[in-house]
Design an enzyme around this catalytic site. Structure first.
Site, PDB file in Angstrom:
ATOM      1  N   SER A 125      26.918  59.755 106.386  1.00 58.03           N
ATOM      2  CA  SER A 125      26.741  61.099 107.373  1.00 58.03           C
ATOM      3  C   SER A 125      28.273  61.336 108.030  1.00 58.03           C
ATOM      4  O   SER A 125      29.388  60.636 108.481  1.00 58.03           O
ATOM      5  CB  SER A 125      26.807  59.360 109.037  1.00 58.03           C
ATOM      6  OG  SER A 125      26.677  60.432 110.183  1.00 58.03           O
ATOM      7  N   TYR A 150      26.332  51.117 113.504  1.00 62.41           N
ATOM      8  CA  TYR A 150      25.775  52.024 112.605  1.00 62.41           C
ATOM      9  C   TYR A 150      26.552  52.562 111.199  1.00 62.41           C
ATOM     10  O   TYR A 150      26.843  52.887 110.610  1.00 62.41           O
ATOM     11  CB  TYR A 150      25.041  53.045 113.407  1.00 62.41           C
ATOM     12  CG  TYR A 150      24.003  54.346 112.050  1.00 62.41           C
ATOM     13  CD1 TYR A 150      23.663  53.997 110.994  1.00 62.41           C
ATOM     14  CD2 TYR A 150      24.989  55.331 113.056  1.00 62.41           C
ATOM     15  CE1 TYR A 150      23.555  55.143 111.136  1.00 62.41           C
ATOM     16  CE2 TYR A 150      24.476  56.678 111.510  1.00 62.41           C
ATOM     17  CZ  TYR A 150      23.510  55.926 110.763  1.00 62.41           C
ATOM     18  OH  TYR A 150      23.240  56.964 109.489  1.00 62.41           O
ATOM     19  N   LYS A 154      27.829  52.488 107.541  1.00 56.24           N
ATOM     20  CA  LYS A 154      27.538  54.073 106.409  1.00 56.24           C
ATOM     21  C   LYS A 154      29.467  53.900 105.191  1.00 56.24           C
ATOM     22  O   LYS A 154      29.442  54.173 104.316  1.00 56.24           O
ATOM     23  CB  LYS A 154      28.296  55.182 107.468  1.00 56.24           C
ATOM     24  CG  LYS A 154      26.440  55.178 107.605  1.00 56.24           C
ATOM     25  CD  LYS A 154      25.302  55.814 106.464  1.00 56.24           C
ATOM     26  CE  LYS A 154      24.102  55.572 107.497  1.00 56.24           C
ATOM     27  NZ  LYS A 154      22.531  55.552 105.853  1.00 56.24           N
TER      28      LYS A 154
HETATM   29  P1  NAD Z   1      13.733  57.829 109.265  1.00 59.25           P
HETATM   30  O1  NAD Z   1      14.611  55.970 110.061  1.00 59.25           O
HETATM   31  O2  NAD Z   1      13.234  58.875 109.789  1.00 59.25           O
HETATM   32  O3  NAD Z   1      14.015  57.773 107.868  1.00 59.25           O
HETATM   33  C1  NAD Z   1      14.530  56.546 107.209  1.00 59.25           C
HETATM   34  C2  NAD Z   1      13.640  54.842 107.027  1.00 59.25           C
HETATM   35  O4  NAD Z   1      14.137  54.181 105.826  1.00 59.25           O
HETATM   36  C3  NAD Z   1      12.126  54.802 107.493  1.00 59.25           C
HETATM   37  O5  NAD Z   1      11.520  55.994 107.034  1.00 59.25           O
HETATM   38  C4  NAD Z   1      12.371  53.333 107.379  1.00 59.25           C
HETATM   39  O6  NAD Z   1      10.959  52.613 107.168  1.00 59.25           O
HETATM   40  C5  NAD Z   1      12.667  53.226 105.953  1.00 59.25           C
HETATM   41  N1  NAD Z   1      13.750  51.782 106.167  1.00 59.25           N
HETATM   42  C6  NAD Z   1      14.536  51.194 106.587  1.00 59.25           C
HETATM   43  N2  NAD Z   1      14.591  50.306 106.537  1.00 59.25           N
HETATM   44  C7  NAD Z   1      13.771  49.558 105.350  1.00 59.25           C
HETATM   45  C8  NAD Z   1      14.264  49.324 104.245  1.00 59.25           C
HETATM   46  N3  NAD Z   1      14.718  47.597 104.263  1.00 59.25           N
HETATM   47  N4  NAD Z   1      13.343  48.776 103.713  1.00 59.25           N
HETATM   48  C9  NAD Z   1      12.563  49.801 103.144  1.00 59.25           C
HETATM   49  N5  NAD Z   1      12.661  51.180 103.889  1.00 59.25           N
HETATM   50  C10 NAD Z   1      13.439  50.628 104.587  1.00 59.25           C
HETATM   51  O7  NAD Z   1      15.402  58.101 109.518  1.00 59.25           O
HETATM   52  P2  NAD Z   1      16.091  59.749 108.348  1.00 59.25           P
HETATM   53  O8  NAD Z   1      16.983  60.443 109.500  1.00 59.25           O
HETATM   54  O9  NAD Z   1      15.118  60.116 107.396  1.00 59.25           O
HETATM   55  O10 NAD Z   1      17.657  59.251 107.660  1.00 59.25           O
HETATM   56  C11 NAD Z   1      17.196  59.204 106.971  1.00 59.25           C
HETATM   57  C12 NAD Z   1      18.744  58.302 105.885  1.00 59.25           C
HETATM   58  O11 NAD Z   1      20.285  59.516 106.413  1.00 59.25           O
HETATM   59  C13 NAD Z   1      19.436  57.332 106.527  1.00 59.25           C
HETATM   60  O12 NAD Z   1      20.389  56.422 105.788  1.00 59.25           O
HETATM   61  C14 NAD Z   1      20.576  57.700 107.776  1.00 59.25           C
HETATM   62  O13 NAD Z   1      21.220  56.661 107.905  1.00 59.25           O
HETATM   63  C15 NAD Z   1      21.279  58.697 107.397  1.00 59.25           C
HETATM   64  N6  NAD Z   1      21.501  60.138 108.126  1.00 59.25           N
HETATM   65  C16 NAD Z   1      20.460  60.249 108.679  1.00 59.25           C
HETATM   66  C17 NAD Z   1      20.744  61.182 110.268  1.00 59.25           C
HETATM   67  C18 NAD Z   1      20.023  62.146 110.995  1.00 59.25           C
HETATM   68  O14 NAD Z   1      20.707  62.535 112.363  1.00 59.25           O
HETATM   69  N7  NAD Z   1      18.974  62.084 110.944  1.00 59.25           N
HETATM   70  C19 NAD Z   1      21.986  61.713 109.902  1.00 59.25           C
HETATM   71  C20 NAD Z   1      23.252  61.148 109.142  1.00 59.25           C
HETATM   72  C21 NAD Z   1      23.121  60.609 108.415  1.00 59.25           C
HETATM   73  C1  WQD Z   2      23.745  65.665 119.953  1.00 60.82           C
HETATM   74  C2  WQD Z   2      24.835  66.649 121.765  1.00 60.82           C
HETATM   75  C3  WQD Z   2      24.810  65.107 122.879  1.00 60.82           C
HETATM   76  C4  WQD Z   2      20.985  64.299 123.660  1.00 60.82           C
HETATM   77  C5  WQD Z   2      23.973  61.159 116.560  1.00 60.82           C
HETATM   78  C6  WQD Z   2      24.737  60.111 115.277  1.00 60.82           C
HETATM   79  C7  WQD Z   2      25.107  60.174 113.889  1.00 60.82           C
HETATM   80  C8  WQD Z   2      24.199  61.934 113.511  1.00 60.82           C
HETATM   81  C9  WQD Z   2      23.525  62.290 113.770  1.00 60.82           C
HETATM   82  C10 WQD Z   2      23.408  59.800 111.644  1.00 60.82           C
HETATM   83  C11 WQD Z   2      25.903  65.365 122.094  1.00 60.82           C
HETATM   84  C12 WQD Z   2      23.683  65.835 123.065  1.00 60.82           C
HETATM   85  C13 WQD Z   2      22.102  64.906 123.492  1.00 60.82           C
HETATM   86  C14 WQD Z   2      20.359  64.454 125.162  1.00 60.82           C
HETATM   87  C15 WQD Z   2      22.673  65.808 125.067  1.00 60.82           C
HETATM   88  N1  WQD Z   2      23.202  60.238 112.700  1.00 60.82           N
HETATM   89  N2  WQD Z   2      23.127  65.530 124.131  1.00 60.82           N
HETATM   90  N3  WQD Z   2      21.318  65.146 126.106  1.00 60.82           N
HETATM   91  O1  WQD Z   2      25.028  61.873 118.577  1.00 60.82           O
HETATM   92  O2  WQD Z   2      26.136  64.160 117.818  1.00 60.82           O
HETATM   93  O3  WQD Z   2      24.731  62.257 116.538  1.00 60.82           O
HETATM   94  O4  WQD Z   2      22.825  62.319 115.315  1.00 60.82           O
HETATM   95  O5  WQD Z   2      24.026  59.564 111.002  1.00 60.82           O
HETATM   96  O6  WQD Z   2      26.095  59.366 113.795  1.00 60.82           O
HETATM   97  O7  WQD Z   2      26.095  59.892 116.706  1.00 60.82           O
HETATM   98  O8  WQD Z   2      23.341  63.508 117.654  1.00 60.82           O
HETATM   99  O9  WQD Z   2      21.401  64.914 118.553  1.00 60.82           O
HETATM  100  O10 WQD Z   2      22.229  62.719 119.493  1.00 60.82           O
HETATM  101  O11 WQD Z   2      23.444  65.069 120.701  1.00 60.82           O
HETATM  102  O12 WQD Z   2      22.920  67.008 125.618  1.00 60.82           O
HETATM  103  O13 WQD Z   2      19.098  64.516 125.983  1.00 60.82           O
HETATM  104  O14 WQD Z   2      23.559  66.915 122.627  1.00 60.82           O
HETATM  105  O15 WQD Z   2      25.661  64.134 124.235  1.00 60.82           O
HETATM  106  O16 WQD Z   2      26.707  66.352 122.896  1.00 60.82           O
HETATM  107  P1  WQD Z   2      25.165  62.747 118.014  1.00 60.82           P
HETATM  108  P2  WQD Z   2      22.155  63.785 119.097  1.00 60.82           P
END
Ligand code: NAD
Ligand code: WQD
Length: 341
Positions: A125, A150, A154
């Site tokens: 991330s 969290y 990572k």
């Molecule tokens: P998500 O929650 O939709 O998907 C994650 C899936 O993993 C879920 O279906 C959950 O049930 C499963 N899971 C969690 N722990 C588990 C375990 N111990 N065993 C088996 N299954 C398990 O999340 P996502 O948004 O699809 O994110 C996927 C990956 O990408 C994660 O590692 C997340 O940290 C990373 N990521 C997400 C974002 C984002 O904004 N969505 C940004 C950066 C990184």
């Molecule tokens: C985006 C912008 C908020 C909600 C998060 C995790 C990051 C990554 C992606 C996993 C920010 C603003 C939000 C609302 C708002 N995930 N906002 N009103 O915080 O950039 O990132 O998701 O790795 O680790 O921190 O994403 O979508 O929450 O916010 O004004 O109701 O929108 O302040 O500026 P963020 P977000």
């Protein structure tokens, strides 16, 4: 060619399974359904014509994970999405995050070591950069002290992978996602936030559909053109396609180092108001918005330098902000039509 996708019924995982199947890979999904439903594999089947095999268990369970790998030692590559991802919750329940995100990774990597499986793509991330000193952020930017448990999982995960790669027994690509939004064009799969969403776009679509009363804009006094915070939003389908490229790069031995790291972003920064304006344009709706104070822990601005990914992976994010937001809106509307949700 068999690929294991952990967390494959989740948001990014499900879109990646679709893209892998579209390219002819055989996919096996493991998910504990902590944050997704078993019906997702049927939805993927509707999109691609093939329902992926789904095994439901917790990857923190060492014995079940070892048994899985014994039965599937012919897996050629793994994409490890499974993790908990709610930043705020991780502050309240840090041990839940360390246990799940690190425990599952360790068990998966142990399964690889024991069965000679060499390739793993890891979901990292942009949070590892914190508030970077220079924009855009390239892969060589320093890793800052994590703002949340969290984010720390990572950073630690990348270190666990790097140390394990140093044994010479496996290779890895870590993909650092910026802000994934949007949904599949069919409206069949998308992000399913449980409870009140903390991310911007699900909050916008839930407000528009009538589930939430008002969208709060967190902060209008940032040092940005319109005063609201800036992020690099990337369409989940563009993100998913990068995983197929990464798997292909590993399997076909195109890696230049045994552990590679790539930014997955568009290189464009958009403010909160840009996203709201885009939503109002594509939906024709007026949102009920209120500017409130900054959200604790938020950074001012971050966007990617995607040059290294574009050049090395031969991949580029193609969908623009309006397309991202329109697809999220379509997904929200489809979701609320369905009786089972
Ligand atoms: P998500 O929650 O939709 O998907 C994650 C899936 O993993 C879920 O279906 C959950 O049930 C499963 N899971 C969690 N722990 C588990 C375990 N111990 N065993 C088996 N299954 C398990 O999340 P996502 O948004 O699809 O994110 C996927 C990956 O990408 C994660 O590692 C997340 O940290 C990373 N990521 C997400 C974002 C984002 O904004 N969505 C940004 C950066 C990184
Ligand atoms: C985006 C912008 C908020 C909600 C998060 C995790 C990051 C990554 C992606 C996993 C920010 C603003 C939000 C609302 C708002 N995930 N906002 N009103 O915080 O950039 O990132 O998701 O790795 O680790 O921190 O994403 O979508 O929450 O916010 O004004 O109701 O929108 O302040 O500026 P963020 P977000």
């Amino acid at each position: 060619m068999k690929i294991l996708v952990t967390g494959g019924t989740g948001y990014i995982g499900s879109h990646t399974v679709v893209e892998l199947q579209n390219k002819g890979f055989e996919v096996i999904v493991v998910d504990a359904l902590f944050n997704s439903g078993a019906d997702v594999s049927g939805k993927i089947g509707k999109i691609t014509g093939t329902k992926p095999t789904l095994e439901i268990f917790d990857l923190c369970d060492r014995e079940k994970t070892a048994d899985f790998f014994k039965r599937h030692h012919d897996v050629k590559g793994i994409i490890h999405f499974a993790a908990h991802k709610a930043v705020g919750e991780s502050v309240e329940a840090p041990l839940k995050y360390y246990r799940n995100n690190l425990g599952s990774l360790i068990n998966v990597m142990q399964g690889m070591m024991d069965n000679n499986i060499r390739n793993i793509v890891f979901s990292s991330s942009c949070t590892v950069y914190g508030q970077a000193d220079e924009m855009p952020v390239s892969e060589s930017a320093p890793i800052k002290k994590a703002e949340s448990p969290y984010g720390n999982t990572k950073q630690i995960s990348e270190e666990i992978i790097s140390d394990t790669v140093n044994t010479g027994k496996l290779k890895s690509i870590a993909l650092r996602y910026f802000n994934p939004i949007g949904a599949h064009e069919t409206g069949l799969i998308g992000e399913l936030p449980i409870g009140v969403p903390s991310n911007l776009v699900p909050f916008i679509t839930q407000t528009a559909i009538g589930l939430r009363e008002q969208i709060r804009v967190f902060g209008s006094d940032y040092n940005t053109p319109d005063g609201t915070a800036i992020r690099d939003y990337i369409h989940v389908v563009d993100l998913a396609k990068a995983h197929v490229v990464a798997i292909d790069r590993m399997i076909n031995k195109k890696m230049k180092n045994d552990f590679e790291v790539f930014n997955l972003g568009t290189g464009n920064g958009y403010s909160v108001l840009d996203v709201i304006n885009s939503f109002e344009k594509v939906s024709g709706l007026k949102l009920n918005c209120k500017i409130v104070g900054r959200r604790a822990g938020d950074i001012e601005k971050v966007w990617a330098n995607p040059d290294f990914s574009n050049k090395e992976l031969g991949w580029k994010a193609e969908r623009n902000l309006d397309e991202m937001v329109a697809s999220a809106w379509k997904w929200e509307q489809e979701l609320r039509k369905r009786p089972e949700k």
